[in-house]
Design a protein around this motif. Structure first.
Motif, PDB file in Angstrom:
ATOM      1  N   SER A 322      23.889  26.611  13.182  1.00 45.18           N
ATOM      2  CA  SER A 322      22.534  26.223  12.766  1.00 45.18           C
ATOM      3  C   SER A 322      22.523  25.726  11.323  1.00 45.18           C
ATOM      4  CB  SER A 322      21.567  27.406  12.913  1.00 45.18           C
ATOM      5  OG  SER A 322      21.489  27.830  14.256  1.00 45.18           O
ATOM      6  N   ILE A 323      23.264  26.397  10.448  1.00 40.88           N
ATOM      7  CA  ILE A 323      23.355  25.975   9.050  1.00 40.88           C
ATOM      8  C   ILE A 323      24.013  24.600   8.958  1.00 40.88           C
ATOM      9  CG2 ILE A 323      24.475  26.466   6.833  1.00 40.88           C
ATOM     10  CD1 ILE A 323      24.118  29.463   7.501  1.00 40.88           C
ATOM     11  N   ALA A 324      25.094  24.411   9.718  1.00 36.59           N
ATOM     12  CA  ALA A 324      25.782  23.118   9.716  1.00 36.59           C
ATOM     13  C   ALA A 324      24.848  22.011  10.187  1.00 36.59           C
ATOM     14  CB  ALA A 324      27.021  23.184  10.613  1.00 36.59           C
ATOM     15  N   ALA A 325      24.067  22.299  11.200  1.00 34.92           N
ATOM     16  CA  ALA A 325      23.120  21.304  11.715  1.00 34.92           C
ATOM     17  C   ALA A 325      22.053  20.971  10.683  1.00 34.92           C
ATOM     18  CB  ALA A 325      22.464  21.827  12.994  1.00 34.92           C
ATOM     19  N   LEU A 326      21.579  21.983   9.971  1.00 34.53           N
ATOM     20  CA  LEU A 326      20.512  21.760   8.993  1.00 34.53           C
ATOM     21  C   LEU A 326      20.990  20.917   7.820  1.00 34.53           C
ATOM     22  CD1 LEU A 326      17.609  22.368   8.185  1.00 34.53           C
ATOM     23  CD2 LEU A 326      18.408  24.489   7.108  1.00 34.53           C
ATOM     24  N   THR A 327      22.176  21.221   7.268  1.00 33.84           N
ATOM     25  CA  THR A 327      22.682  20.446   6.130  1.00 33.84           C
ATOM     26  C   THR A 327      22.938  18.999   6.510  1.00 33.84           C
ATOM     27  OG1 THR A 327      24.979  21.098   6.599  1.00 33.84           O
ATOM     28  CG2 THR A 327      23.745  22.463   5.043  1.00 33.84           C
ATOM     29  N   SER A 328      23.310  18.774   7.755  1.00 34.69           N
ATOM     30  CA  SER A 328      23.556  17.408   8.213  1.00 34.69           C
ATOM     31  C   SER A 328      22.265  16.665   8.515  1.00 34.69           C
ATOM     32  CB  SER A 328      24.444  17.445   9.466  1.00 34.69           C
ATOM     33  OG  SER A 328      24.913  16.161   9.792  1.00 34.69           O
ATOM     34  N   THR A 329      21.276  17.384   9.010  1.00 33.18           N
ATOM     35  CA  THR A 329      20.003  16.767   9.382  1.00 33.18           C
ATOM     36  C   THR A 329      19.258  16.197   8.188  1.00 33.18           C
ATOM     37  OG1 THR A 329      19.733  18.214  11.313  1.00 33.18           O
ATOM     38  CG2 THR A 329      17.735  17.234  10.408  1.00 33.18           C
ATOM     39  N   ILE A 330      19.286  16.916   7.068  1.00 29.68           N
ATOM     40  CA  ILE A 330      18.439  16.516   5.941  1.00 29.68           C
ATOM     41  C   ILE A 330      18.842  15.165   5.360  1.00 29.68           C
ATOM     42  CG2 ILE A 330      17.669  18.830   5.357  1.00 29.68           C
ATOM     43  CD1 ILE A 330      19.792  19.046   3.275  1.00 29.68           C
TER      44      ILE A 330
END
Length: 445
Positions: A322-330
């Motif tokens: 989830s953290i990896a997805a969030l940093t990439s999404t922004i």
């Protein structure tokens, strides 16, 4: 009156934010899946080569354009092409902007899966079995709940700006991601069956490295995991001052990206063999059953069978994703947000919510027609938009900018042999090699 642009306040903040953009589900979810399906060590070997040959130069070109232009991707490409094809440059930027929205439309769905699966073991720990089952089971209802939640998380960071939002949260989340990844690797490698997975992953079968399907998969994975071709890295580059050594920054970003992808393989491929050793059916005809969906079905079952510690590990594992997805999404959200702020005079808050609503609408459309659209959107993005965008960046830097080779012009000014070699590599080798690969991926494959 020209508004002062927000910016990164430190090199570390930029590197962690850009690395966070690159380090996402492409590294921790897609890379191990591709490696497991394409020969393990052979895939890792080819992936590292194509990353160095193509993805790293594309990352350099994208960040370099943004850094020199100091503008959003649409305006940046229009300006650098102003002496040749300004209109084409503008529309290339708009296509990249559309690619960012496409990426977000499916990415937020998958990120929602990660978030739901992170909460499932917590529900189990509190004896909420029915809720845990619902959270860990794929369904349209679950998608409709968690896709908007994840969209809100990204919007909450983006609307705070570059320094107060992206930089601050990247410097917090990236170290946490690394620590959690190391801890999970240490735990998994101690489990029965892990060493077999480690051998498959680290010892390449060189008879497979020239397989066309393996090369094609490695190429698509390199672009996807490095997050190039949709303008996210370009807009990040534009928020750095011009006096930075772009080469060193890009090398730092690529090194962190490849390290995390490598470490994700150290975690997930041995975990799959641990599951196989425990009696779960993982492979059929040397291919993962369910491919990318496997980690949502097999690994939670494996963790659940380990008792309470397994539930803690499951929570940590899916929190990591989830953290990896969030940093990439922004970074992808920032592409259309920067365009609306700078070109349409929107406030950052209103631009953030406009983009979030557009992305959420696209995500809901994919959810409604999941079987038809989900795979199609990913294929269009990774095999067409990203490679063609990167090809255009090479052509811009090597041929169109300043009526010729931008880096060659700088070499003349600075008398730098390395710049000359690098400029010629970007000008001649990268476009030719990438064209050959694209023809094989998008046309012949």
């Amino acid at each position: 009156m020209t508004l002062k642009r927000d910016s990164f306040h430190s090199r570390l903040g930029f590197v962690l934010a850009a690395a966070g953009s690159a380090i996402g589900l492409g590294n921790i979810w897609a890379f191990p899946t591709q490696a497991a399906n394409n020969g393990g060590g052979a895939f890792l070997f080819v992936y590292l080569i194509v990353t160095l040959l193509f993805a790293l130069p594309a990352l350099y070109a994208e960040i370099y354009i943004g850094n020199q232009a100091q503008k959003n991707p649409v305006r940046a490409l229009q300006d650098v092409c102003k002496d040749s094809i300004p209109t084409f440059g503008k529309y290339a930027g708009i296509i990249g902007l559309g690619g960012a929205i496409l990426m977000l439309s499916f990415y937020t769905i998958v990120a929602g899966w990660m978030l739901a699966n992170a909460l499932a073991p917590l529900a189990q720990l509190f004896s909420l079995s029915d809720i845990s089952q619902w959270l860990s089971t794929s369904s349209t209802a679950r998608n409709l709940v968690f896709t908007p939640i994840f969209s809100l998380l990204g919007a909450a960071i983006i609307h705070q700006g570059i320094n107060s939002g992206i930089e601050k949260w990247s410097t917090r989340l990236m170290p946490l991601l690394f620590i959690m990844l190391v801890g999970l690797i240490v735990y998994i490698l101690q489990q029965p069956g892990a060493m077999q997975g480690l051998e498959v992953y680290l010892i390449p079968d060189f008879t497979q490295v020239m397989e066309p399907s393996l090369i094609v998969s490695a190429m698509g994975q390199a672009f996807f995991s490095m997050s190039v071709g949709v303008g996210g890295m370009m807009v990040y580059g534009s928020y750095m001052k011009k006096d930075q050594d772009i080469g060193k920054l890009v090398f730092s970003i690529a090194s962190v990206d490849m390290l995390i992808a490598f470490m994700a393989g150290l975690l997930i491929i041995p975990a799959l063999f641990v599951a196989q050793h425990a009696g779960f059916e993982v492979f059929s005809d040397e291919k993962l059953i369910g491919e990318g969906q496997l980690i949502f079905s097999i690994l939670p079952q494996l963790f659940s069978s380990m008792g309470t510690i397994g539930l803690v590990v499951s929570f940590a594992f899916f929190s990591l994703l989830s953290i990896a997805a969030l940093t990439s999404t922004i970074s992808s959200i920032e592409v259309p947000v920067s365009y609306l702020v700078e070109e349409k005079s929107k406030s950052r808050i209103s631009a953030t919510w406009i983009v979030s609503l557009v992305v959420l609408s696209a995500s809901l459309l994919i959810i409604a027609f999941f079987d038809t659209l989900f795979g199609l959107v990913i294929q269009v993005l990774t095999t067409i938009i990203q490679p063609l965008s990167c090809l255009f960046y090479f052509i811009v830097v090597g041929w169109l900018w300043k009526r010729g080779n931008k880096l060659a012009n700088m070499n003349t000014e600075n008398n730098s042999t390395s710049l000359k070699i690098w400029g010629n590599y970007l000008r001649y080798c990268c476009p030719v090699l990438l064209t050959i690969v694209f023809v094989n991926v998008a046309i012949l494959n």
